[in-house]
Scaffold this motif. Structure first.
Motif, PDB file in Angstrom:
ATOM      1  N   LEU A  71       0.836  -1.193   0.000  1.00 24.07           N
ATOM      2  CA  LEU A  71       0.000   0.000   0.000  1.00 24.07           C
ATOM      3  C   LEU A  71       0.872   1.245   0.000  1.00 24.07           C
ATOM      4  O   LEU A  71       1.824   1.341   0.771  1.00 24.07           O
ATOM      5  CB  LEU A  71      -0.888  -0.013   1.246  1.00 24.07           C
ATOM      6  CG  LEU A  71      -1.882   1.138   1.369  1.00 24.07           C
ATOM      7  CD1 LEU A  71      -3.162   0.759   0.642  1.00 24.07           C
ATOM      8  CD2 LEU A  71      -2.172   1.450   2.802  1.00 24.07           C
ATOM      9  N   ALA A 106      -4.888   6.024  -1.881  1.00 24.29           N
ATOM     10  CA  ALA A 106      -4.022   4.839  -1.900  1.00 24.29           C
ATOM     11  C   ALA A 106      -4.268   4.132  -3.230  1.00 24.29           C
ATOM     12  O   ALA A 106      -5.062   3.189  -3.302  1.00 24.29           O
ATOM     13  CB  ALA A 106      -4.323   3.917  -0.726  1.00 24.29           C
ATOM     14  N   PHE A 127      -5.743   0.473  -4.150  1.00 25.92           N
ATOM     15  CA  PHE A 127      -6.269  -0.152  -2.937  1.00 25.92           C
ATOM     16  C   PHE A 127      -7.593   0.497  -2.559  1.00 25.92           C
ATOM     17  O   PHE A 127      -7.819   1.678  -2.827  1.00 25.92           O
ATOM     18  CB  PHE A 127      -5.278  -0.019  -1.784  1.00 25.92           C
ATOM     19  CG  PHE A 127      -4.037  -0.837  -1.959  1.00 25.92           C
ATOM     20  CD1 PHE A 127      -2.969  -0.348  -2.704  1.00 25.92           C
ATOM     21  CD2 PHE A 127      -3.932  -2.103  -1.413  1.00 25.92           C
ATOM     22  CE1 PHE A 127      -1.824  -1.107  -2.890  1.00 25.92           C
ATOM     23  CE2 PHE A 127      -2.795  -2.860  -1.579  1.00 25.92           C
ATOM     24  CZ  PHE A 127      -1.736  -2.363  -2.323  1.00 25.92           C
ATOM     25  N   THR A 128      -8.461  -0.265  -1.920  1.00 27.51           N
ATOM     26  CA  THR A 128      -9.762   0.227  -1.487  1.00 27.51           C
ATOM     27  C   THR A 128      -9.624   0.812  -0.096  1.00 27.51           C
ATOM     28  O   THR A 128      -9.360   0.097   0.874  1.00 27.51           O
ATOM     29  CB  THR A 128     -10.797  -0.904  -1.494  1.00 27.51           C
ATOM     30  OG1 THR A 128     -10.878  -1.453  -2.814  1.00 27.51           O
ATOM     31  CG2 THR A 128     -12.167  -0.382  -1.084  1.00 27.51           C
ATOM     32  N   TYR A 173      -9.326   0.040   5.248  1.00 28.42           N
ATOM     33  CA  TYR A 173      -8.274   0.469   6.160  1.00 28.42           C
ATOM     34  C   TYR A 173      -8.794   1.532   7.117  1.00 28.42           C
ATOM     35  O   TYR A 173      -9.704   2.292   6.779  1.00 28.42           O
ATOM     36  CB  TYR A 173      -7.086   1.037   5.374  1.00 28.42           C
ATOM     37  CG  TYR A 173      -6.440   0.030   4.462  1.00 28.42           C
ATOM     38  CD1 TYR A 173      -6.942  -0.195   3.182  1.00 28.42           C
ATOM     39  CD2 TYR A 173      -5.344  -0.713   4.876  1.00 28.42           C
ATOM     40  CE1 TYR A 173      -6.373  -1.146   2.346  1.00 28.42           C
ATOM     41  CE2 TYR A 173      -4.762  -1.654   4.047  1.00 28.42           C
ATOM     42  CZ  TYR A 173      -5.287  -1.869   2.791  1.00 28.42           C
ATOM     43  OH  TYR A 173      -4.718  -2.796   1.977  1.00 28.42           O
ATOM     44  N   ASN A 203     -12.766   6.942  -3.407  1.00 25.00           N
ATOM     45  CA  ASN A 203     -11.664   6.218  -2.771  1.00 25.00           C
ATOM     46  C   ASN A 203     -10.640   7.181  -2.175  1.00 25.00           C
ATOM     47  O   ASN A 203      -9.417   7.017  -2.339  1.00 25.00           O
ATOM     48  CB  ASN A 203     -10.991   5.259  -3.764  1.00 25.00           C
ATOM     49  CG  ASN A 203     -10.253   4.134  -3.086  1.00 25.00           C
ATOM     50  OD1 ASN A 203     -10.671   3.632  -2.044  1.00 25.00           O
ATOM     51  ND2 ASN A 203      -9.133   3.731  -3.670  1.00 25.00           N
ATOM     52  N   ASP A 233      -4.590  -1.856   8.361  1.00 29.82           N
ATOM     53  CA  ASP A 233      -5.721  -2.746   8.099  1.00 29.82           C
ATOM     54  C   ASP A 233      -6.209  -3.420   9.372  1.00 29.82           C
ATOM     55  O   ASP A 233      -7.212  -4.131   9.355  1.00 29.82           O
ATOM     56  CB  ASP A 233      -5.380  -3.777   7.028  1.00 29.82           C
ATOM     57  CG  ASP A 233      -4.150  -4.588   7.386  1.00 29.82           C
ATOM     58  OD1 ASP A 233      -3.743  -5.438   6.570  1.00 29.82           O
ATOM     59  OD2 ASP A 233      -3.572  -4.370   8.469  1.00 29.82           O
ATOM     60  N   TYR A 243       1.329   2.080   7.305  1.00 33.38           N
ATOM     61  CA  TYR A 243       1.602   2.738   6.028  1.00 33.38           C
ATOM     62  C   TYR A 243       1.469   4.245   6.208  1.00 33.38           C
ATOM     63  O   TYR A 243       0.492   4.728   6.766  1.00 33.38           O
ATOM     64  CB  TYR A 243       0.615   2.252   4.964  1.00 33.38           C
ATOM     65  CG  TYR A 243       0.555   0.747   4.855  1.00 33.38           C
ATOM     66  CD1 TYR A 243      -0.483   0.035   5.453  1.00 33.38           C
ATOM     67  CD2 TYR A 243       1.542   0.043   4.170  1.00 33.38           C
ATOM     68  CE1 TYR A 243      -0.533  -1.344   5.362  1.00 33.38           C
ATOM     69  CE2 TYR A 243       1.485  -1.340   4.077  1.00 33.38           C
ATOM     70  CZ  TYR A 243       0.446  -2.026   4.681  1.00 33.38           C
ATOM     71  OH  TYR A 243       0.398  -3.390   4.594  1.00 33.38           O
TER      72      TYR A 243
END
Length: 125
Positions: free
Chosen positions: A2, A24, A27-28, A32, A77, A100, A114
Motif C-alpha cells: 500500500l 491509496a 487499494f480500497t 483500512y 476512494n 488494516d 503505512y
C-alpha cells in the motif's frame, strides 16, 4: 504494498480553510483505518483524527476539535481532512496513515503500518 499519498497542503492566511486529501492508488481505502497526523517544526508527531473502516470518527487532538473534520468518500476512494479557521499553530507537515488492523486506538502513530510523505501546511499572513 500500500502506498499512501497526501495532497492539498499549501499557504493559507489565518482564519482560512484547506482540505487535505489522502489516496491509496490501487487499494480500497475503506478496508483500512485512516489517520491524519501532523508534525510541527521541533515538535513530536501529533495525532489529529482517524476514521474507522465503518466510518466512525475519532478526534485525537483537543486543539482541532470543532475546526477539523475527517471524512471519506468511498466513491472517490479518498479520505479528507477539512481544516477550518486555521491559525499559525496549525502550521505543520500533515501526514496520512493507514492500517488494516487497529488493536485499540488510532490516536497513536504506532497503530499505523503505512504512511504518506506528508503535505506541508503553512498558516501565515
Amino acid at each position: 504494498q500500500l502506498k499512501v499519498v497526501e495532497s492539498g497542503g499549501g499557504l493559507v492566511q489565518p482564519g482560512g480553510s484547506l482540505r487535505l486529501s489522502c489516496t491509496a492508488p490501487g487499494f480500497t481505502l475503506n478496508l483500512y483505518v485512516i489517520g491524519w497526523f501532523r508534525q510541527a517544526p521541533g515538535l513530536e508527531r501529533e495525532a489529529v483524527s482517524y476514521i474507522s473502516k465503518s466510518g466512525g470518527i475519532t478526534t485525537c487532538s483537543d486543539s482541532v476539535k470543532d475546526r477539523f473534520t475527517i471524512s471519506r468518500d468511498d466513491a472517490q476512494n479518498t479520505a479528507y481532512l477539512q481544516m477550518n479557521n486555521l491559525n499559525p499553530e496549525d502550521t505543520a507537515v500533515y501526514y496520512c496513515a493507514a492500517t488494516d488492523f487497529l488493536r485499540r486506538t488510532g490516536c497513536t502513530s504506532r497503530a499505523y503500518s503505512y504512511w504518506g510523505q506528508g503535505t506541508p501546511v503553512t498558516v501565515s499572513s
